[in-house]
Scaffold this motif. Structure first.
Motif, PDB file in Angstrom:
ATOM      1  N   GLU A 127     -67.460   9.418  47.233  1.00  0.00           N
ATOM      2  CA  GLU A 127     -68.103   8.409  46.394  1.00  0.00           C
ATOM      3  C   GLU A 127     -67.211   7.184  46.375  1.00  0.00           C
ATOM      4  O   GLU A 127     -66.084   7.234  45.883  1.00  0.00           O
ATOM      5  CB  GLU A 127     -68.307   8.932  44.977  1.00  0.00           C
ATOM      6  CG  GLU A 127     -69.332  10.045  44.861  1.00  0.00           C
ATOM      7  CD  GLU A 127     -70.745   9.568  45.175  1.00  0.00           C
ATOM      8  OE1 GLU A 127     -71.048   8.391  44.889  1.00  0.00           O
ATOM      9  OE2 GLU A 127     -71.542  10.383  45.682  1.00  0.00           O
ATOM     10  N   GLY A 202     -71.240   3.711  46.673  1.00  0.00           N
ATOM     11  CA  GLY A 202     -72.198   4.806  46.804  1.00  0.00           C
ATOM     12  C   GLY A 202     -71.675   5.993  47.586  1.00  0.00           C
ATOM     13  O   GLY A 202     -70.499   6.066  47.965  1.00  0.00           O
ATOM     14  N   THR A 203     -72.578   6.951  47.825  1.00  0.00           N
ATOM     15  CA  THR A 203     -72.236   8.170  48.545  1.00  0.00           C
ATOM     16  C   THR A 203     -72.159   7.893  50.042  1.00  0.00           C
ATOM     17  O   THR A 203     -73.085   7.330  50.622  1.00  0.00           O
ATOM     18  CB  THR A 203     -73.279   9.264  48.291  1.00  0.00           C
ATOM     19  OG1 THR A 203     -73.391   9.483  46.883  1.00  0.00           O
ATOM     20  CG2 THR A 203     -72.892  10.560  48.984  1.00  0.00           C
ATOM     21  N   CYS A 204     -71.062   8.304  50.647  1.00  0.00           N
ATOM     22  CA  CYS A 204     -70.856   8.068  52.082  1.00  0.00           C
ATOM     23  C   CYS A 204     -70.335   9.326  52.758  1.00  0.00           C
ATOM     24  O   CYS A 204     -69.591  10.115  52.154  1.00  0.00           O
ATOM     25  CB  CYS A 204     -69.840   6.953  52.319  1.00  0.00           C
ATOM     26  SG  CYS A 204     -70.346   5.326  51.758  1.00  0.00           S
ATOM     27  N   TYR A 232     -78.677  15.354  55.501  1.00  0.00           N
ATOM     28  CA  TYR A 232     -78.603  14.006  54.939  1.00  0.00           C
ATOM     29  C   TYR A 232     -79.276  13.007  55.877  1.00  0.00           C
ATOM     30  O   TYR A 232     -79.642  13.335  57.010  1.00  0.00           O
ATOM     31  CB  TYR A 232     -77.145  13.587  54.715  1.00  0.00           C
ATOM     32  CG  TYR A 232     -76.480  14.307  53.574  1.00  0.00           C
ATOM     33  CD1 TYR A 232     -76.484  13.768  52.287  1.00  0.00           C
ATOM     34  CD2 TYR A 232     -75.840  15.532  53.774  1.00  0.00           C
ATOM     35  CE1 TYR A 232     -75.877  14.435  51.230  1.00  0.00           C
ATOM     36  CE2 TYR A 232     -75.227  16.202  52.729  1.00  0.00           C
ATOM     37  CZ  TYR A 232     -75.248  15.646  51.455  1.00  0.00           C
ATOM     38  OH  TYR A 232     -74.655  16.307  50.412  1.00  0.00           O
ATOM     39  N   SER A 235     -78.499   5.755  54.458  1.00  0.00           N
ATOM     40  CA  SER A 235     -79.098   4.999  53.352  1.00  0.00           C
ATOM     41  C   SER A 235     -78.536   3.576  53.262  1.00  0.00           C
ATOM     42  O   SER A 235     -78.654   2.925  52.230  1.00  0.00           O
ATOM     43  CB  SER A 235     -78.848   5.718  52.024  1.00  0.00           C
ATOM     44  OG  SER A 235     -77.461   5.801  51.753  1.00  0.00           O
ATOM     45  N   ARG A 264     -77.911   9.684  51.890  1.00  0.00           N
ATOM     46  CA  ARG A 264     -78.569  10.347  50.770  1.00  0.00           C
ATOM     47  C   ARG A 264     -79.176  11.644  51.291  1.00  0.00           C
ATOM     48  O   ARG A 264     -79.417  11.791  52.482  1.00  0.00           O
ATOM     49  CB  ARG A 264     -79.642   9.457  50.145  1.00  0.00           C
ATOM     50  CG  ARG A 264     -80.814   9.146  51.053  1.00  0.00           C
ATOM     51  CD  ARG A 264     -81.928   8.429  50.287  1.00  0.00           C
ATOM     52  NE  ARG A 264     -83.053   8.119  51.174  1.00  0.00           N
ATOM     53  CZ  ARG A 264     -83.209   6.962  51.793  1.00  0.00           C
ATOM     54  NH1 ARG A 264     -82.299   6.009  51.665  1.00  0.00           N
ATOM     55  NH2 ARG A 264     -84.257   6.760  52.566  1.00  0.00           N
ATOM     56  N   LYS A 265     -79.414  12.574  50.382  1.00  0.00           N
ATOM     57  CA  LYS A 265     -79.978  13.862  50.765  1.00  0.00           C
ATOM     58  C   LYS A 265     -81.415  13.655  51.226  1.00  0.00           C
ATOM     59  O   LYS A 265     -82.169  12.885  50.619  1.00  0.00           O
ATOM     60  CB  LYS A 265     -79.936  14.817  49.577  1.00  0.00           C
ATOM     61  CG  LYS A 265     -80.002  16.290  49.973  1.00  0.00           C
ATOM     62  CD  LYS A 265     -78.742  16.765  50.667  1.00  0.00           C
ATOM     63  CE  LYS A 265     -78.807  18.259  50.963  1.00  0.00           C
ATOM     64  NZ  LYS A 265     -77.640  18.741  51.726  1.00  0.00           N
ATOM     65  N   LYS A 266     -81.799  14.347  52.291  1.00  0.00           N
ATOM     66  CA  LYS A 266     -83.175  14.255  52.758  1.00  0.00           C
ATOM     67  C   LYS A 266     -84.129  14.859  51.740  1.00  0.00           C
ATOM     68  O   LYS A 266     -83.796  15.826  51.042  1.00  0.00           O
ATOM     69  CB  LYS A 266     -83.332  15.010  54.096  1.00  0.00           C
ATOM     70  CG  LYS A 266     -82.827  14.274  55.303  1.00  0.00           C
ATOM     71  CD  LYS A 266     -83.111  15.054  56.571  1.00  0.00           C
ATOM     72  CE  LYS A 266     -82.640  14.316  57.812  1.00  0.00           C
ATOM     73  NZ  LYS A 266     -82.889  15.111  59.028  1.00  0.00           N
ATOM     74  N   ASP A 267     -85.319  14.282  51.664  1.00  0.00           N
ATOM     75  CA  ASP A 267     -86.370  14.820  50.805  1.00  0.00           C
ATOM     76  C   ASP A 267     -86.850  16.131  51.422  1.00  0.00           C
ATOM     77  O   ASP A 267     -87.347  16.169  52.546  1.00  0.00           O
ATOM     78  CB  ASP A 267     -87.523  13.817  50.723  1.00  0.00           C
ATOM     79  CG  ASP A 267     -88.566  14.238  49.671  1.00  0.00           C
ATOM     80  OD1 ASP A 267     -88.640  15.439  49.375  1.00  0.00           O
ATOM     81  OD2 ASP A 267     -89.290  13.350  49.195  1.00  0.00           O
TER      82      ASP A 267
END
Length: 270
Positions: A127, A202-204, A232, A235, A264-267
């Protein structure tokens, strides 16, 4: 005066090239016969032609050469110094590529392995807090980084800002072109209220690349593979942060570059 064919032989360039230079306004004929259309060149134009050829040997493009033909001595010296740095960089890069080739060849001969995708890269999620930066975003080639970083450091000094030690590049294009991509160079500063923007939070997915920039693509490939395998997706624009460089006195084999891919996590429903 010399006809275009004679001038071509003297300068060792093709007639087609001379016509192209005429079209670009780099070297116009001294005279064009109205009746025949024959182009004629004068002896005094040899110096200009030789200057153009020399600048081409130095690696300048024709677009870059155009303004150099009429600039003053100070500006020309500045551009030649910058180009010398570019050529010195390429020479160093070539030396590193030769070393890399020798190691690759040795591995191939010893193990038969053509290419190891992850090549020992350790990848983890992190993060990141946004960085306060001065930035310069434009279409540029990677060989131009030094020039634009120079302008960022000049700005920091002129505006009384304190560099934080963060130096990096963010890649905004979907496709990468070494000679001309949408790249944002950035220099971290401590005075957040006077920075151009806050960048890169953000998340990397992150990894550390050691060695020449010419092999950074291996780090990118390892990250892309990890992102896909762990569910992932990208994003945002990936970016590099240069932590150990030639400017800090490190040899190329000891350079370190942190590589970040915002994710980001995949849907799960897709």
């Amino acid at each position: 005066m010399y006809q275009i064919g004679e001038f071509s032989k003297i300068c060792q360039v093709s007639v087609k090239t001379l016509r192209h230079y005429d079209k670009l306004g780099l070297l116009r004929p001294l005279k064009v016969d109205a009746a025949t259309g024959y182009r004629y060149y004068g002896r005094e134009q040899l110096e200009r032609m030789l200057f153009i050829q020399k600048l081409k040997r130095y690696g300048f493009s024709l677009d870059q050469i155009q303004p150099l033909l009429s600039c003053d001595r100070h500006a020309l010296c500045q551009e030649l110094r910058r180009q010398r740095e570019v050529l010195q960089w390429r020479q160093m890069e070539l030396g590193m590529v030769l070393q890399e080739l020798a190691l690759h060849l040795g591995t191939l001969e010893r193990t038969g392995e053509k290419m190891e995708l992850c090549n020992g890269y350790e990848i983890a999620l992190t993060e990141r807090q946004p960085m306060a930066v001065l930035s310069c975003r434009r279409r540029m080639g990677v060989d131009e980084f030094g020039r634009y970083y120079g302008t960022l450091y000049e700005r920091a000094a002129k505006e009384g800002l304190t560099p934080s030690g963060v130096v990096g590049a963010m890649y905004h294009d979907e496709e990468f072109n070494r000679d001309a991509s949408d790249i944002e160079l950035f220099l971290g500063v401590r005075e957040e209220d006077r920075a151009d923007k806050r960048l890169g939070g953000g998340t990397c997915a992150k990894t550390l690349h050691r060695g020449s920039y010419s092999t950074l693509t291996e780090a990118y490939a390892a990250l892309v593979s990890w992102i896909e395998e762990n569910g992932y997706q990208w994003s945002g624009a990936p970016y590099d942060i240069y932590t150990k460089t030639a400017h800090n006195g490190f040899a190329p084999q000891d350079w370190e570059t942190e590589v970040y891919f915002p994710v980001r996590k995949k849907d799960a429903s897709l």
